[in-house]
Design a protein around this motif. Sequence first.
Motif, short mmCIF file in Angstrom:
data_model
loop_
_atom_site.label_atom_id
_atom_site.label_comp_id
_atom_site.label_asym_id
_atom_site.label_seq_id
_atom_site.Cartn_x
_atom_site.Cartn_y
_atom_site.Cartn_z
N ILE A 48 3.51 0.47 -9.36
CA ILE A 48 1.86 -0.02 -7.79
C ILE A 48 1.58 1.20 -8.49
N PRO A 49 0.34 1.17 -8.51
CA PRO A 49 -1.17 1.44 -8.30
C PRO A 49 -1.13 2.91 -7.03
N ILE A 50 -0.93 4.08 -7.89
CA ILE A 50 -0.57 4.88 -6.65
C ILE A 50 -1.97 5.56 -5.86
N GLN A 51 -1.92 5.94 -4.92
CA GLN A 51 -3.16 6.18 -4.31
C GLN A 51 -3.44 7.70 -3.63
N ALA A 52 -3.77 8.46 -3.57
CA ALA A 52 -2.91 9.85 -3.03
C ALA A 52 -3.98 9.98 -2.16
N ALA A 53 -3.16 10.69 -1.02
CA ALA A 53 -3.95 10.20 0.45
C ALA A 53 -5.14 11.22 0.77
N ASP B 199 -1.42 22.80 0.23
CA ASP B 199 -1.42 21.33 -1.08
C ASP B 199 -0.16 21.60 -2.01
N TYR B 200 0.76 22.34 -1.90
CA TYR B 200 0.98 22.19 -3.15
C TYR B 200 2.21 21.06 -3.35
N PRO B 201 2.72 20.89 -4.46
CA PRO B 201 2.82 19.63 -4.91
C PRO B 201 4.31 20.25 -5.38
N LEU B 202 5.06 19.79 -4.05
CA LEU B 202 6.76 19.73 -3.78
C LEU B 202 7.71 19.15 -5.28
N ASP C 94 -2.07 12.16 -7.55
CA ASP C 94 -1.67 10.22 -8.15
C ASP C 94 -1.25 10.61 -9.59
N ALA C 95 -0.47 11.96 -9.95
CA ALA C 95 0.17 11.94 -11.38
C ALA C 95 1.98 11.40 -11.12
N PRO C 96 2.37 10.08 -12.17
CA PRO C 96 3.42 10.61 -11.45
C PRO C 96 4.39 11.01 -11.23
N VAL C 97 5.22 10.48 -9.69
CA VAL C 97 6.62 12.06 -10.05
C VAL C 97 7.36 11.45 -11.04
N GLN D 113 0.89 -1.21 -0.24
CA GLN D 113 -0.21 -0.02 0.31
C GLN D 113 0.49 0.75 -0.16
N TYR D 114 0.67 1.74 -1.07
CA TYR D 114 1.48 3.84 -1.35
C TYR D 114 0.53 4.14 -1.35
N SER D 115 1.05 5.00 -0.91
CA SER D 115 -0.15 6.63 -0.26
C SER D 115 0.27 8.43 -1.14
N ARG D 116 0.23 8.75 -1.99
CA ARG D 116 1.40 9.59 -1.80
C ARG D 116 -0.23 10.64 -1.26
N ARG D 117 0.61 12.24 -1.07
CA ARG D 117 0.80 13.15 -0.04
C ARG D 117 -0.68 14.10 -1.08
N ARG D 118 -1.98 14.38 -0.88
CA ARG D 118 -2.58 14.81 -2.00
C ARG D 118 -2.72 16.19 -2.32
N THR D 119 -1.99 16.59 -3.42
CA THR D 119 -1.69 18.46 -3.36
C THR D 119 -2.72 18.58 -4.28
N ARG D 120 -3.00 19.94 -4.66
CA ARG D 120 -3.24 20.34 -5.94
C ARG D 120 -2.49 20.08 -7.98
N GLN D 121 -3.03 19.75 -8.11
CA GLN D 121 -1.66 19.09 -9.44
C GLN D 121 -1.73 20.10 -10.61
N VAL D 122 -0.40 20.55 -11.06
CA VAL D 122 -0.37 21.77 -11.80
C VAL D 122 0.18 21.30 -13.18
N GLN D 123 -0.46 21.85 -14.61
CA GLN D 123 0.08 21.41 -15.43
C GLN D 123 1.16 22.49 -15.98
N ILE D 124 2.38 21.68 -16.97
CA ILE D 124 3.33 22.25 -16.91
C ILE D 124 2.96 21.31 -18.38
N ASP D 125 2.53 21.95 -20.39
CA ASP D 125 2.99 21.91 -21.03
C ASP D 125 1.34 19.95 -20.82
N HIS D 126 2.76 19.81 -21.19
CA HIS D 126 1.78 18.06 -21.42
C HIS D 126 2.04 17.40 -20.19
#
Length: 420
Positions: free
Chosen positions: A415-420, A223-226, A21-24, A2-15
Motif C-alpha cells: 500500500i502506498p504509504i504517506q507520512a501524516a 518526532d523520533y522514529p519509534l 515513509d520508509a518501510p517499517v 488510506q493509511y498514514s504513517r506518523r511523520r518522524t525524522r529519518q534515521v539512517q543505519i548503514d543502508h
Amino acid sequence: MQYSRRRTRQVQIDHITVGSDAPVVVQSMTNTDTADAAATARQVKELSDAGSELVRITVNSPEAAAKVAEIRSRLNDMGCNTPLVGDFHFNGERLLAEFPDCARALSKYRINPGNVGKGAKGDEKFAYMIRTAAEHGKAVRIGVNWGSLDQSLAKKMMDANLASAAPKSPEAVMKEALIVSALQSAQKAVDLGLPENKIILSCKVSAVQDLIEVYRDLGSRCDYPLHLGLTEAGMGSKGIVASTAALSVLLQQGIGDTIRISLTPEPGSPRTQEVVVAQEILQTMGLRSFTPMVTACPGCGRTTSTVFQELARDIQQYLREQMAVWRNQYPGVESLNVAVMGCVVNGPGESKLADIGISLPGTGETPVAPVYVDGERKVTLKGNNMAAEFLAIVQQYVEENYGEGGKKRAKSRVIPIQAA
Ligand code: SF4
C-alpha cells in the motif's frame, strides 16, 4: 485504503532507512553467546536470510565486545551486510572505551537509561556512550523498559504525584515515567552532541493495553522514529497473539518504524521464527510484502484426510525456502498469492481470486483437483503426485511472470504509504 504513517525524522543505519515513509523495518536479536563469534555470525546470517533487516547482539562482557569486529568481518565474508546493533547494559561505556573496534563495527548502539548507573556516575557513563556514538556517526536507540526503569526518576515522580492535589494512579505515573525517561534521555543525548536524526526511541512493556497507551502518548510527544515490541511476549501462540494484537493496533495508527517480536523460542525451534512473525504481521496488514502468501481454508468435516493440510504446509514451506533465491531472481514474487482449498464449497471461488489456486477433493467428491491460474481453470490434477505437480506449476508461473520480461515482475502490492 488510506493509511498514514506518523511523520518522524529519518534515521539512517548503514543502508537501512528508519522513519516516516520508509518501510517499517524488521529487527531481531540473537541468543548466542556473542563471545562465540562463529556461532553468532552464523545466527545473524540465518536471521538476515529469513528477512531481518537489523540484528541486535548482546555486548555484555569484554569477551563479547572483543568479538564484535570479528563477527562483522565474518558476516561481510559471507556477503551479509545486515547492520549490527549492540545491546549495552551496566558496562557499555567501559566496553566501548576498551574495544574501539567494537564501537566501530556496530552500526547502532542500544542504550537503556535505566541500566546505565545512578547519579553523576550514571550521567558520565551515559555521556561517554553518546559521545562515542556521535564520534563514530552511529545511531542510538534509547530503549526504556518497564522492568528496568530508572528508579530514581520513578521515585521522584511518584513522590511528586503523592504531593499533588489530584494524584494519579501509580500505574499512570509509571507509564508517564517511562515516557519521561525516554524523552529526557533523548534531550540529554542531543545536548551532548548526538544529532536528532541519529535517535530512535522505545518504551517496552509486557501488557498489550499498556504498550498501546504508552506508544500513542510517546508518539504524540516527539518526532523520533519509534521501535515497537512487546517485551517478554512469551512462548508459542500466546507470544505471537499478544505481540500481534499490540503491534497491529499501533501500526494501523501509523505508529512504529521498526518492530521486533520478542518470542521465547520453543526448545529446538529456530530463532528465525520471530522474523517470520514480524513479516507476517506487516504482510497480512498489507504494509509490506516479503514472501508469497498461501490462502488456505481451515478444513472441516468435508476434509477427512490430511492431504489438504499437508499440501498447504508443504507449499508454504516451499515458498519460504525458495525466497532466498527468488528474492533477487524474481523481483515482485513476494506478492504472489497461492490458494490451497479443501473442497468444492469455497475452493474454486478462492482459487480463482489467487494467482494460482488448487481446489482439492473433499470427502465424497471425485478425486480430482482443478488448478486455477490467474482466475482460469488450467489443468486438473489427480493421483498420488498432486503436490509435486502443483509445485512445478507454481515454479513455472514464477519463472514466466516474475522472470526477465514477465508481466508481474517488480510489481508490488504494498500500500502506498504517506507520512501524516
Ligand atoms: S472450503 Fe470446503 S473443506 Fe474448506 S472449510 Fe470450506 S467447506 Fe470445509
